[in-house]
Enzyme design. Structure first.
Site, mmCIF file in Angstrom:
data_model
loop_
_atom_site.group_PDB
_atom_site.id
_atom_site.type_symbol
_atom_site.label_atom_id
_atom_site.label_comp_id
_atom_site.label_asym_id
_atom_site.label_seq_id
_atom_site.Cartn_x
_atom_site.Cartn_y
_atom_site.Cartn_z
ATOM 1 N N ARG A 88 0.862 -1.184 0.000
ATOM 2 C CA ARG A 88 0.000 0.000 0.000
ATOM 3 C C ARG A 88 0.897 1.232 0.000
ATOM 4 O O ARG A 88 1.419 1.637 1.028
ATOM 5 C CB ARG A 88 -0.892 -0.026 1.240
ATOM 6 C CG ARG A 88 -2.057 0.936 1.191
ATOM 7 C CD ARG A 88 -2.769 0.978 2.535
ATOM 8 N NE ARG A 88 -1.964 1.712 3.519
ATOM 9 C CZ ARG A 88 -1.940 1.417 4.823
ATOM 10 N NH1 ARG A 88 -2.617 0.398 5.296
ATOM 11 N NH2 ARG A 88 -1.214 2.154 5.651
ATOM 12 N N HIS A 134 -3.920 4.305 4.361
ATOM 13 C CA HIS A 134 -5.050 3.372 4.372
ATOM 14 C C HIS A 134 -6.286 4.046 3.787
ATOM 15 O O HIS A 134 -6.968 3.494 2.924
ATOM 16 C CB HIS A 134 -5.317 2.913 5.806
ATOM 17 C CG HIS A 134 -6.521 2.041 5.945
ATOM 18 N ND1 HIS A 134 -6.562 0.751 5.451
ATOM 19 C CD2 HIS A 134 -7.733 2.266 6.516
ATOM 20 C CE1 HIS A 134 -7.747 0.225 5.710
ATOM 21 N NE2 HIS A 134 -8.470 1.123 6.353
ATOM 22 N N TYR A 165 3.624 5.165 11.605
ATOM 23 C CA TYR A 165 3.919 3.767 11.912
ATOM 24 C C TYR A 165 4.742 3.048 10.845
ATOM 25 O O TYR A 165 5.065 1.880 10.997
ATOM 26 C CB TYR A 165 2.617 2.982 12.146
ATOM 27 C CG TYR A 165 1.616 3.064 10.994
ATOM 28 C CD1 TYR A 165 1.725 2.257 9.864
ATOM 29 C CD2 TYR A 165 0.553 3.962 11.048
ATOM 30 C CE1 TYR A 165 0.824 2.334 8.832
ATOM 31 C CE2 TYR A 165 -0.366 4.056 10.014
ATOM 32 C CZ TYR A 165 -0.230 3.232 8.909
ATOM 33 O OH TYR A 165 -1.149 3.313 7.883
#
Length: 412
Positions: free
Chosen positions: A297, A301, A310
């Protein structure tokens, strides 16, 4: 806008860390048993997977899967490239529209174009797809106008297309729920004797949901013609895959009694070939299969997420070198299948698409407030009727009321 760029769209900060034949009567070759091993598997410490096109754009031979892409012409290859470029351009426009306040939210597919286009182009017209909320490239391949995907994210409808027109179900926000829908639909197909199959899309995070486990069980026991296509993009929002599973995801299929294959999710040819194989065996009465498309990805998100909190920059940069669009472009150029004129033409087409998307979104009419209560139950429901009446009274409380000037401006 450069449609082939995988650079972040927001600044990044450094971070450390007929009748269906029975299984016995009609068999299809099943390379899935050891398909993730041997020739064509990634080397150099990378996970073993089916790969037909390297990140550098070099063709890799694979005795088990080459036959599924052997008939591709230069025109077919250019079409796959066009699909990925225009899908990325549409996605980029949607992200921009959300940043401008035109959409409430947007889940980007950046980096997953090959997984979606390859698998989407493997389906036939009568195959049925159950997506999550990120399968914009599959929708494109199934003939859904991309602007129809945006109504829900603008808040003007609950899904702007008829699923039966293109065999592409409405987006499912509930994580993993669509795998149950897909399994039931596939079981119905089998009972009807339809010579078609179902594809259920989900992410790596959904594999932790009980719905997916139940779908695997039912599809295996009832030999349902369904292909489970997991786009393992490494991150379920902020949780990495290693915190969800102690084994590669494709290996989970073994416990349910059907084959699982891991494919290079950034290789459009491999995704096309493996999905064709899985659909072929499903239509032939051999039951379900699990495909794990190992991809990444590249963006957040959703547009409400900040992956720099993160995820390490180095990780993303390593995957930028595996860009699915750039590797196919390299192959097309090396083989003499496309020239600069083709790429320039496509760039112009992508800009036209971007403008059309902008214009359509901004022209979407606001829905009537009471329409939120429509199409909830086929035959109506007392609770919905009650809620409708309450909401109507609430709306009416904002209506202009005559003012009594003699009473100091109080409402009558």
């Amino acid at each position: 806008m450069t449609v082939e760029s995988t650079a972040a769209r927001t600044p990044r900060r450094a971070s450390s860390g007929g009748k269906r034949a029975s299984a016995s009567a009609k068999k299809t070759a099943s390379p899935g048993k050891g398909a993730a091993q041997g020739k064509g598997a990634a080397q150099g410490g990378e996970p073993e997977l089916v790969q037909l096109l390297t990140p550098e754009g070099e063709r890799v031979e694979n005795s088990e899967y080459d036959r599924y892409v052997a008939d591709l012409t230069p025109e077919d290859l250019r079409a796959l490239y066009r699909d990925m470029v225009l899908t990325r351009r549409f996605d980029a426009e949607a992200v921009t529209l959300q940043r401008q306040g035109e959409l409430g939210l947007w889940p980007s597919l950046l980096g997953q174009e090959a997984a979606q286009v390859g698998s989407g182009r493997a389906t036939q017209a009568d195959d049925y797809v159950f997506p999550t909320y990120r399968e914009h490239g599959v929708a494109w391949c199934k003939g859904v106008d991309p602007t129809l995907l945006l109504g829900m994210f603008r808040g003007v409808n609950n899904g702007g297309w008829d699923p039966n027109t293109n065999g592409f179900h409405l987006y499912t926000i509930v994580i993993g729920a669509q795998t149950l829908h897909a399994t039931g639909y596939a079981m119905g197909m089998a009972k009807d004797g339809a010579d078609s199959a179902v594809v259920a899309y989900f992410g790596d995070g959904a594999t932790s949901q009980g719905d997916v486990a139940e779908s695997f069980t039912f599809s295996a026991v009832y030999n349902a013609p369904v292909v489970f296509f997991c786009q393992n993009n490494q991150w379920a929002i902020s949780e990495p895959t290693e915190k969800q599973s102690r084994v590669p995801l494709y290996q989970r299929a073994q416990g349910y009694g059907f084959p699982g294959v891991r494919v290079d999710g950034n290789d459009v040819l491999a995704c096309l070939a493996v999905t064709k194989w899985a659909l072929e065996r499903a239509r032939g009465g051999e039951g379900p299969a699990l495909i794990e498309a190992f991809t990444y990805r590249m963006g957040a998100h959703t547009t409400s997420d900040d992956p720099t909190r993160y995820r390490r920059d180095e990780e993303r940069e390593a995957w930028e070198a595996k860009d699915p669009i750039l590797r196919l472009r390299a192959y097309l150029a090396a083989q003499g299948h496309a020239d600069e004129g083709f790429f320039a033409e496509l760039e112009a087409e992508s800009e036209t698409l971007g403008k059309r998307v902008r214009d359509v979104v901004r022209a979407m009419p606001d829905p009537e407030p009471m329409s939120i209560f429509e199409n909830i139950y086929a035959d109506g429901h007392a609770l919905v009727d009650e809620e409708r009446a309450q909401f109507a009274a609430y709306q009416a409380s904002f209506a202009d009321a005559p003012v009594n000037a003699a009473a100091g401006g109080e409402v009558k």
